[in-house]
Design a protein around this motif. Structure first.
Motif, PDB file in Angstrom:
ATOM      1  N   ASP A 127      16.173 -72.174  38.276  1.00 20.82           N
ATOM      2  CA  ASP A 127      16.507 -73.326  39.028  1.00 20.82           C
ATOM      3  C   ASP A 127      16.758 -72.494  40.531  1.00 20.82           C
ATOM      4  O   ASP A 127      16.165 -73.148  41.528  1.00 20.82           O
ATOM      5  CB  ASP A 127      17.699 -74.048  38.700  1.00 20.82           C
ATOM      6  N   ARG A 130      13.256 -71.269  42.087  1.00 18.62           N
ATOM      7  CA  ARG A 130      12.443 -72.466  42.425  1.00 18.62           C
ATOM      8  C   ARG A 130      12.958 -73.375  43.440  1.00 18.62           C
ATOM      9  O   ARG A 130      12.091 -73.523  44.577  1.00 18.62           O
ATOM     10  CB  ARG A 130      12.342 -73.263  40.876  1.00 18.62           C
ATOM     11  N   ALA A 131      14.430 -73.323  43.791  1.00 16.61           N
ATOM     12  CA  ALA A 131      14.712 -74.049  44.700  1.00 16.61           C
ATOM     13  C   ALA A 131      14.855 -73.091  45.982  1.00 16.61           C
ATOM     14  O   ALA A 131      15.130 -73.664  47.050  1.00 16.61           O
ATOM     15  CB  ALA A 131      16.192 -74.706  44.387  1.00 16.61           C
ATOM     16  N   ASP A 133      14.228 -70.814  49.226  1.00 16.75           N
ATOM     17  CA  ASP A 133      13.171 -70.743  50.271  1.00 16.75           C
ATOM     18  C   ASP A 133      12.209 -69.475  50.139  1.00 16.75           C
ATOM     19  O   ASP A 133      12.646 -68.362  50.401  1.00 16.75           O
ATOM     20  CB  ASP A 133      13.887 -70.595  51.626  1.00 16.75           C
ATOM     21  N   ILE A 173       6.169 -72.417  39.147  1.00 14.87           N
ATOM     22  CA  ILE A 173       6.999 -72.455  40.352  1.00 14.87           C
ATOM     23  C   ILE A 173       6.125 -72.516  41.762  1.00 14.87           C
ATOM     24  O   ILE A 173       6.743 -72.596  42.655  1.00 14.87           O
ATOM     25  CB  ILE A 173       7.795 -71.216  40.347  1.00 14.87           C
ATOM     26  N   SER A 175       4.383 -74.908  43.176  1.00 13.51           N
ATOM     27  CA  SER A 175       4.552 -76.210  43.871  1.00 13.51           C
ATOM     28  C   SER A 175       5.817 -76.288  44.899  1.00 13.51           C
ATOM     29  O   SER A 175       5.807 -77.002  45.838  1.00 13.51           O
ATOM     30  CB  SER A 175       4.755 -77.284  42.801  1.00 13.51           C
ATOM     31  N   GLU A 176       6.498 -75.254  44.539  1.00 12.41           N
ATOM     32  CA  GLU A 176       7.946 -75.169  45.385  1.00 12.41           C
ATOM     33  C   GLU A 176       7.762 -73.987  46.505  1.00 12.41           C
ATOM     34  O   GLU A 176       8.596 -73.696  47.186  1.00 12.41           O
ATOM     35  CB  GLU A 176       9.169 -74.819  44.518  1.00 12.41           C
ATOM     36  N   SER A 178       7.520 -70.883  45.495  1.00 13.77           N
ATOM     37  CA  SER A 178       7.963 -69.662  45.370  1.00 13.77           C
ATOM     38  C   SER A 178       7.134 -68.757  44.528  1.00 13.77           C
ATOM     39  O   SER A 178       5.918 -69.787  43.776  1.00 13.77           O
ATOM     40  CB  SER A 178       9.273 -69.911  44.245  1.00 13.77           C
TER      41      SER A 178
END
Length: 247
Positions: A127, A130-131, A133, A173, A175-176, A178
């Motif tokens: 998490d 993925r979150a 920057d 991942i 789409s984020e 990363s």
């Protein structure tokens, strides 16, 4: 190529390639979590060297094959640095023997660390990566995973398994923003190579077009590149750092 102020967890960071990766990230100003299982004195040396430079380091003892220990490690380092921006799955072991003599225990020990440890650490940090920057997952495989190697059916299987894992996580991942990539070193001058008989080393060297074994820094520099913003459009890739060995 900056990783300044990024929080980087490096597993198996007390010795060999992991040690070089942790130190290189620290030299560039990263916050480095130095994971180790049993080599406490060596891990302290890495921490001290990083803290003498622009980076900052803390120790994190855990057997990556044990999910409870990995979760406890994550909780402890999160209190210190916050979320993980970069995870380098480097920890690994070998239990070498010809397949006809290999026991299920030999097989399972290597699987539990080399693949199970990657699952555990990635699961706990997923998490955050993925979150983050431009979060980064970097898996350290081996040319043995690409070529196979006599007496290393268990090790080769785990290292080739990282290719499929890396590519799948890269898709999940992306789409984020990363990324997930894999480094596959050739034969590196570490304690592991030093244990290989000289005649075997000579035969390996004949297969390397650059006519030398890799230095730890050859691998660490690639990992630092993958951890930086400069690699932001590279994901799902397997980077061979092997002196030109064919596979």
């Amino acid at each position: 190529m900056s990783v300044e102020d990024r929080t980087c967890l490096v597993t198996g960071a007390s010795r060999g390639i992991g040690r070089g990766i942790a130190k290189d990230l620290g030299e560039q100003g990263a916050e480095v979590i130095v994971n180790y299982r049993s080599s406490e004195a060596e891990a302290h040396e890495v921490k001290e060297e990083i803290n003498e430079g622009p980076g900052e380091a803390v120790l994190a003892q855990a057997d990556v094959a044990n999910l409870d220990e990995v979760e406890a490690m994550y909780d402890a380092v999160s209190d210190e640095f916050g979320g993980i921006d970069v995870l380098v799955n480097n920890a690994g072991i070998t239990v070498d023997t010809k397949f006809e003599e290999m026991t299920r225990e030999d097989w399972d020990r290597v699987m539990d660390v080399n693949l199970g440890g990657v699952f555990n650490c990635t699961k706990v940090c997923f998490d955050d990566i993925r979150a983050a920057d431009e979060g980064r997952l970097i898996n350290v495989s081996s040319v043995v995973g690409q070529q196979g190697n006599y007496g290393q059916a268990n090790y080769a299987t785990t290292k080739s398994g990282l290719f499929g894992f890396t590519r799948t996580i890269a898709l999940e991942i992306a789409s984020e923003g990363s990324t997930a990539n894999c480094v596959a070193p050739g034969f590196v001058e570490t304690d592991m190579l030093a244990d290989v008989p000289e005649r075997v080393q000579e035969n390996i060297l004949k297969r390397i077009p650059l006519d030398r074994f890799a230095q730890v820094d050859d691998v660490a520099g690639i990992v630092s590149f993958l951890a930086s913003e400069d690699s932001s459009y590279m994901t799902g890739q397997i980077l061979g750092v092997n002196g030109g060995m064919e596979w």
